[in-house]
Structures are given as C-alpha cells and as structure tokens.
Design a protein around this motif. Structure first.
Motif, PDB file in Angstrom:
ATOM      1  N   PHE A  63       0.846  -1.199   0.000  1.00 53.02           N
ATOM      2  CA  PHE A  63       0.000   0.000   0.000  1.00 53.02           C
ATOM      3  C   PHE A  63       0.879   1.246   0.000  1.00 53.02           C
ATOM      4  O   PHE A  63       0.803   2.077  -0.904  1.00 53.02           O
ATOM      5  N   TYR A  64       1.766   1.330   0.992  1.00 53.22           N
ATOM      6  CA  TYR A  64       2.598   2.523   1.121  1.00 53.22           C
ATOM      7  C   TYR A  64       3.902   2.366   0.357  1.00 53.22           C
ATOM      8  O   TYR A  64       4.544   1.337   0.409  1.00 53.22           O
ATOM      9  N   ASP A  95      -0.472  -6.715  12.733  1.00 52.89           N
ATOM     10  CA  ASP A  95       0.177  -5.715  11.879  1.00 52.89           C
ATOM     11  C   ASP A  95       0.808  -4.629  12.745  1.00 52.89           C
ATOM     12  O   ASP A  95       0.532  -4.537  13.943  1.00 52.89           O
ATOM     13  N   ASP A  96       1.644  -3.812  12.112  1.00 53.16           N
ATOM     14  CA  ASP A  96       2.328  -2.759  12.846  1.00 53.16           C
ATOM     15  C   ASP A  96       1.385  -1.606  13.176  1.00 53.16           C
ATOM     16  O   ASP A  96       1.353  -1.125  14.303  1.00 53.16           O
ATOM     17  N   VAL A  97       0.601  -1.150  12.184  1.00 47.85           N
ATOM     18  CA  VAL A  97      -0.271   0.010  12.401  1.00 47.85           C
ATOM     19  C   VAL A  97      -1.511  -0.049  11.512  1.00 47.85           C
ATOM     20  O   VAL A  97      -1.434  -0.458  10.365  1.00 47.85           O
ATOM     21  N   ALA A  98      -2.651   0.311  12.090  1.00 51.61           N
ATOM     22  CA  ALA A  98      -3.848   0.590  11.297  1.00 51.61           C
ATOM     23  C   ALA A  98      -3.868   2.088  11.060  1.00 51.61           C
ATOM     24  O   ALA A  98      -4.077   2.866  11.991  1.00 51.61           O
ATOM     25  N   ASP A  99      -3.593   2.509   9.836  1.00 51.52           N
ATOM     26  CA  ASP A  99      -3.555   3.942   9.504  1.00 51.52           C
ATOM     27  C   ASP A  99      -4.896   4.315   8.876  1.00 51.52           C
ATOM     28  O   ASP A  99      -5.833   4.688   9.591  1.00 51.52           O
ATOM     29  N   THR A 100      -5.054   4.183   7.570  1.00 48.12           N
ATOM     30  CA  THR A 100      -6.391   4.356   6.998  1.00 48.12           C
ATOM     31  C   THR A 100      -7.286   3.173   7.370  1.00 48.12           C
ATOM     32  O   THR A 100      -8.503   3.276   7.363  1.00 48.12           O
ATOM     33  N   GLY A 101      -6.642   2.036   7.663  1.00 47.45           N
ATOM     34  CA  GLY A 101      -7.388   0.808   7.963  1.00 47.45           C
ATOM     35  C   GLY A 101      -7.670  -0.022   6.722  1.00 47.45           C
ATOM     36  O   GLY A 101      -8.194  -1.136   6.817  1.00 47.45           O
ATOM     37  N   ALA A 102      -7.307   0.501   5.546  1.00 45.98           N
ATOM     38  CA  ALA A 102      -7.641  -0.179   4.281  1.00 45.98           C
ATOM     39  C   ALA A 102      -6.964  -1.548   4.172  1.00 45.98           C
ATOM     40  O   ALA A 102      -7.573  -2.510   3.685  1.00 45.98           O
ATOM     41  N   THR A 103      -5.720  -1.625   4.642  1.00 44.98           N
ATOM     42  CA  THR A 103      -5.008  -2.910   4.576  1.00 44.98           C
ATOM     43  C   THR A 103      -5.706  -3.951   5.442  1.00 44.98           C
ATOM     44  O   THR A 103      -5.974  -5.075   4.994  1.00 44.98           O
ATOM     45  N   LYS A 126      -4.480   4.669  14.239  1.00 42.32           N
ATOM     46  CA  LYS A 126      -4.719   6.108  14.063  1.00 42.32           C
ATOM     47  C   LYS A 126      -6.206   6.385  14.153  1.00 42.32           C
ATOM     48  O   LYS A 126      -7.026   5.522  13.855  1.00 42.32           O
ATOM     49  N   ARG A 142       0.201  10.697  14.557  1.00 44.11           N
ATOM     50  CA  ARG A 142       1.460  11.097  13.929  1.00 44.11           C
ATOM     51  C   ARG A 142       2.019   9.991  13.029  1.00 44.11           C
ATOM     52  O   ARG A 142       1.602   8.842  13.115  1.00 44.11           O
ATOM     53  N   TRP A 143       2.982  10.348  12.159  1.00 40.22           N
ATOM     54  CA  TRP A 143       3.698   9.341  11.395  1.00 40.22           C
ATOM     55  C   TRP A 143       4.644   8.623  12.349  1.00 40.22           C
ATOM     56  O   TRP A 143       5.304   9.254  13.181  1.00 40.22           O
ATOM     57  N   ILE A 144       4.681   7.286  12.249  1.00 39.51           N
ATOM     58  CA  ILE A 144       5.461   6.473  13.179  1.00 39.51           C
ATOM     59  C   ILE A 144       6.756   6.006  12.528  1.00 39.51           C
ATOM     60  O   ILE A 144       6.745   5.532  11.389  1.00 39.51           O
ATOM     61  N   PHE A 146       9.173   3.071  12.749  1.00 40.35           N
ATOM     62  CA  PHE A 146       9.356   1.737  13.307  1.00 40.35           C
ATOM     63  C   PHE A 146      10.839   1.379  13.277  1.00 40.35           C
ATOM     64  O   PHE A 146      11.557   1.796  12.366  1.00 40.35           O
TER      65      PHE A 146
END
Ligand code: 5GP
Length: 164
Positions: A63-64, A95-103, A126, A142-144, A146
């Motif tokens: 995704f990213y 997973d490491d992070v749910a950002d938009t959650g789309a993944t 987020k 914030r942007w993380i 890792f």
C-alpha cells in the motif's frame, strides 16, 4: 523530531508483550496468527512466542511506497494463503499500524468468509482508521518511525552495497 512517533527496538519488546497480555486477558485463544508483511512479521513473531502459537501465516499487502505516499488501494501480492489453511480457525491478524485501515479491512474481509473468528492486533491505531482493532497498544495521529524501517536499506536492488 517531535512530529514523529518513535518506536525503538526496546519499546517494541514492551509493546508486543503488553499486546499479548491484552489478547490473553480477553480470553481469545487464536489457532493461528496471520501476519501482514512486512511490518506485521515482527509483531506476529513476538505474539506467536508470547501466546504460545506456532501456526503463523503471512499475507503480503502493498500500500505505502513512502512517508504518506500510497497507492490508490492496497493490493494482495502472491502467494495468498489457501482458504483451506484458514478454514474454521480463530485467527489473530497482526500488523504494525492501522492507519487508513484499508489494509486490515482487505485482510479481514478476505478471512471473514472462511474463518470462525477474526480479530486484529496492532501496535498503533490512528484515529481515522476505518477498522477498529480489538487489540491496540497505542493510539496516535502522527507518522510512526518503526525500528525495522527507520534506516535505509543497506543494499539497492541491483545488489550495490551502500553500508558496510
Ligand atoms: P493502512 O492500510 O492502515 O493505511 O496502512 C497500513 C500500512 O501502511 C502499515 O502496515 C504500514 O506498513 C504503513 N504505514 C501506515 N502508517 C504508517 C506510519 O505512520 N509509519 C510507517 N512507518 N508506516 C506506516
């Protein structure tokens, strides 16, 4: 810098342990852990040991492509887990992070048809995430950074060594 959320290797040890305690205390006993590569591999490995789950699977989702640089939608890369491997199982998606959650939404929906129960564990969530994870260590907008992806790769894909 102050604009970033920084997870060190040491703090990751604490985070993954506390995440495992939250899963155990909730009474959830996953049959298998499904990690979302690549960031989720670290989380899944740590949870696997802490929860005494040896059955680990991997899904590759892209995704990213950089800081706040993303594709239009997440895509599953092969190999995709065989539905028979997930059939009837209690699954913990790591997973490491749910950002938009789309993944996580993609993976959750992929699982939903096959499994008995699917829950998600992430180190960070987020506030705008469309998927609300059952197990979250910390919330941040914030942007993380890792620990596994803060430094640039030591090689380029043409095998040129950049770092010695
Ligand atoms: P989502 O699909 O929830 O928007 O994003 C999922 C993936 O994007 C994460 O598993 C991670 O690889 C990447 N990502 C999203 N937000 C961040 C962030 O703040 N820092 C880093 N390093 N990666 C992120």
């Amino acid at each position: 810098d102050a604009e970033r959320e920084v997870l060190t290797w040491e703090l990751f040890g604490t985070a993954s342990r506390e995440l495992a305690v939250a899963v155990a205390e909730s009474g959830y006993r996953p049959d298998l852990i499904l990690s979302i590569a690549r960031g989720g591999l670290f989380v899944a490995g740590a949870l696997g040991y802490a929860l005494d789950v040896k059955n680990l699977h991997v899904m590759n989702v892209e995704f990213y492509t950089g800081v706040d640089q993303r594709l239009d939608m997440p895509v599953m890369l092969p190999p995709v887990p065989a539905p028979v491997d997930l059939s009837g199982a209690r699954v913990l998606v790591a997973d490491d992070v749910a950002d938009t959650g789309a993944t996580l939404k993609l993976v959750r929906d992929f699982c939903a048809d096959h499994v008995a129960d699917v829950r998600c564990a992430v180190v960070y969530e987020k506030p705008h995430s469309t998927v609300k994870c059952e197990y979250v260590w910390r919330h941040t907008d914030r942007w993380i950074n890792f620990p596994w992806s803060t430094l640039p790769p030591v090689v380029q894909r043409d095998d040129q060594v950049l770092d010695a």
